[in-house]
Design a protein around this motif. Structure first.
Motif, PDB file in Angstrom:
ATOM      1  N   ASP A 101       0.843  -1.188   0.000  1.00 20.60           N
ATOM      2  CA  ASP A 101       0.000   0.000   0.000  1.00 20.60           C
ATOM      3  C   ASP A 101       0.886   1.249   0.000  1.00 20.60           C
ATOM      4  O   ASP A 101       2.110   1.169   0.098  1.00 20.60           O
ATOM      5  CB  ASP A 101      -0.997  -0.031   1.159  1.00 20.60           C
ATOM      6  CG  ASP A 101      -0.394   0.380   2.481  1.00 20.60           C
ATOM      7  OD1 ASP A 101       0.793   0.122   2.704  1.00 20.60           O
ATOM      8  OD2 ASP A 101      -1.126   0.965   3.290  1.00 20.60           O
ATOM      9  N   VAL A 102       0.269   2.391  -0.139  1.00 22.11           N
ATOM     10  CA  VAL A 102       0.977   3.655  -0.319  1.00 22.11           C
ATOM     11  C   VAL A 102       1.895   3.975   0.864  1.00 22.11           C
ATOM     12  O   VAL A 102       3.066   4.316   0.672  1.00 22.11           O
ATOM     13  CB  VAL A 102      -0.029   4.784  -0.594  1.00 22.11           C
ATOM     14  CG1 VAL A 102       0.630   6.149  -0.530  1.00 22.11           C
ATOM     15  CG2 VAL A 102      -0.681   4.572  -1.955  1.00 22.11           C
ATOM     16  N   VAL A 103       1.399   3.849   2.078  1.00 26.37           N
ATOM     17  CA  VAL A 103       2.225   4.165   3.253  1.00 26.37           C
ATOM     18  C   VAL A 103       3.418   3.224   3.331  1.00 26.37           C
ATOM     19  O   VAL A 103       4.558   3.647   3.538  1.00 26.37           O
ATOM     20  CB  VAL A 103       1.380   4.121   4.550  1.00 26.37           C
ATOM     21  CG1 VAL A 103       2.261   4.236   5.783  1.00 26.37           C
ATOM     22  CG2 VAL A 103       0.340   5.235   4.537  1.00 26.37           C
ATOM     23  N   GLY A 104       3.177   1.930   3.126  1.00 22.79           N
ATOM     24  CA  GLY A 104       4.270   0.952   3.149  1.00 22.79           C
ATOM     25  C   GLY A 104       5.300   1.223   2.066  1.00 22.79           C
ATOM     26  O   GLY A 104       6.505   1.152   2.296  1.00 22.79           O
ATOM     27  N   GLY A 105       4.822   1.555   0.872  1.00 25.68           N
ATOM     28  CA  GLY A 105       5.730   1.854  -0.234  1.00 25.68           C
ATOM     29  C   GLY A 105       6.613   3.050   0.050  1.00 25.68           C
ATOM     30  O   GLY A 105       7.815   3.039  -0.207  1.00 25.68           O
ATOM     31  N   LEU A 106       6.015   4.096   0.608  1.00 23.41           N
ATOM     32  CA  LEU A 106       6.792   5.294   0.931  1.00 23.41           C
ATOM     33  C   LEU A 106       7.752   5.039   2.096  1.00 23.41           C
ATOM     34  O   LEU A 106       8.852   5.594   2.117  1.00 23.41           O
ATOM     35  CB  LEU A 106       5.858   6.474   1.210  1.00 23.41           C
ATOM     36  CG  LEU A 106       5.098   6.970  -0.027  1.00 23.41           C
ATOM     37  CD1 LEU A 106       4.049   7.995   0.360  1.00 23.41           C
ATOM     38  CD2 LEU A 106       6.042   7.515  -1.087  1.00 23.41           C
ATOM     39  N   ASN A 107       7.369   4.179   3.035  1.00 25.97           N
ATOM     40  CA  ASN A 107       8.286   3.805   4.118  1.00 25.97           C
ATOM     41  C   ASN A 107       9.521   3.108   3.572  1.00 25.97           C
ATOM     42  O   ASN A 107      10.649   3.376   4.000  1.00 25.97           O
ATOM     43  CB  ASN A 107       7.584   2.899   5.141  1.00 25.97           C
ATOM     44  CG  ASN A 107       6.646   3.651   6.049  1.00 25.97           C
ATOM     45  OD1 ASN A 107       6.741   4.872   6.190  1.00 25.97           O
ATOM     46  ND2 ASN A 107       5.729   2.935   6.664  1.00 25.97           N
ATOM     47  N   ILE A 108       9.327   2.206   2.613  1.00 24.13           N
ATOM     48  CA  ILE A 108      10.464   1.507   1.993  1.00 24.13           C
ATOM     49  C   ILE A 108      11.327   2.507   1.235  1.00 24.13           C
ATOM     50  O   ILE A 108      12.550   2.512   1.355  1.00 24.13           O
ATOM     51  CB  ILE A 108       9.972   0.373   1.074  1.00 24.13           C
ATOM     52  CG1 ILE A 108       9.294  -0.723   1.909  1.00 24.13           C
ATOM     53  CG2 ILE A 108      11.138  -0.206   0.261  1.00 24.13           C
ATOM     54  CD1 ILE A 108       8.532  -1.754   1.099  1.00 24.13           C
TER      55      ILE A 108
END
Length: 187
Positions: A101-108
């Motif tokens: 998801d978007v939050v997970g992707g940006l965290n990575i």
């Protein structure tokens, strides 16, 4: 250099279908199987679609620091990326591909700014997103409304990604994603 490719989108935007297309064409890329706390759906397989940990085991892994990233996406529904999954793929000499998801992707992306290409798959409209989610037949009306509200928030963050690909023509979207990945992997 060890590389990461993040593909994120609101639920129903077509990211998983695009990822399947890429994986059919690229042997140098391997899919990072995410972990989740939710129950397995009928058509899903443990270790292939997700690692289905259950709530208690997922929370235990959080406490152990086993996740590269994790998020409580919906109440008591956690999703995350196990560090061990990334290490395994890199040890095979492959690029890691994430469906997150978007939050997970940006965290990575924030943890690996130079090693990560973050791609956002944009749905043609909220109306088309609703139609795609309804056609799955797996959501109650209440869950559908929750997903659509979340989708609007996610769409508002698309500019934080390296590339935004509009998925109103599946073949064109796949080609754009494939071209971006090819350039990134070669760099």
């Amino acid at each position: 250099m060890e590389k990461l490719i993040v593909i994120s989108a609101p639920s129903g935007a077509g990211k998983t279908s695009i990822i399947h297309d890429i994986l059919k064409k690229r042997e140098d890329i391997s899919f990072s199987v995410s972990a989740c706390s939710r129950e397995k759906r009928d058509q899903e397989n443990n270790g292939k679609d997700y690692y289905f940990l259950g709530l208690k085991q997922f929370q235990q892994k959080i406490n152990e620091g086993a996740f590269l990233e994790w998020e409580e996406v919906y109440e008591n529904q956690y999703y995350g990326t196990l560090r061990s999954e990334i290490k395994k793929i890199w040890s095979e000499g492959k690029t890691v591909l994430f469906d997150v998801d978007v939050v997970g992707g940006l965290n990575i992306k924030n943890q690996y700014p130079k090693e990560c290409l973050a791609i956002f798959i944009m749905p043609p409209s909220i109306t088309s997103l609703r139609e795609r989610l309804e056609s799955r037949g797996s959501e109650s009306e209440k869950n559908l409304e929750v997903r659509l509200a979340k989708a609007e928030k996610e769409i508002s963050r698309n500019k934080e990604f390296d590339i935004v690909v509009l998925n109103d023509d599946f073949e064109i979207a796949c080609k754009e994603v494939e071209n971006a990945i090819s350039k990134f992997v070669k760099s």
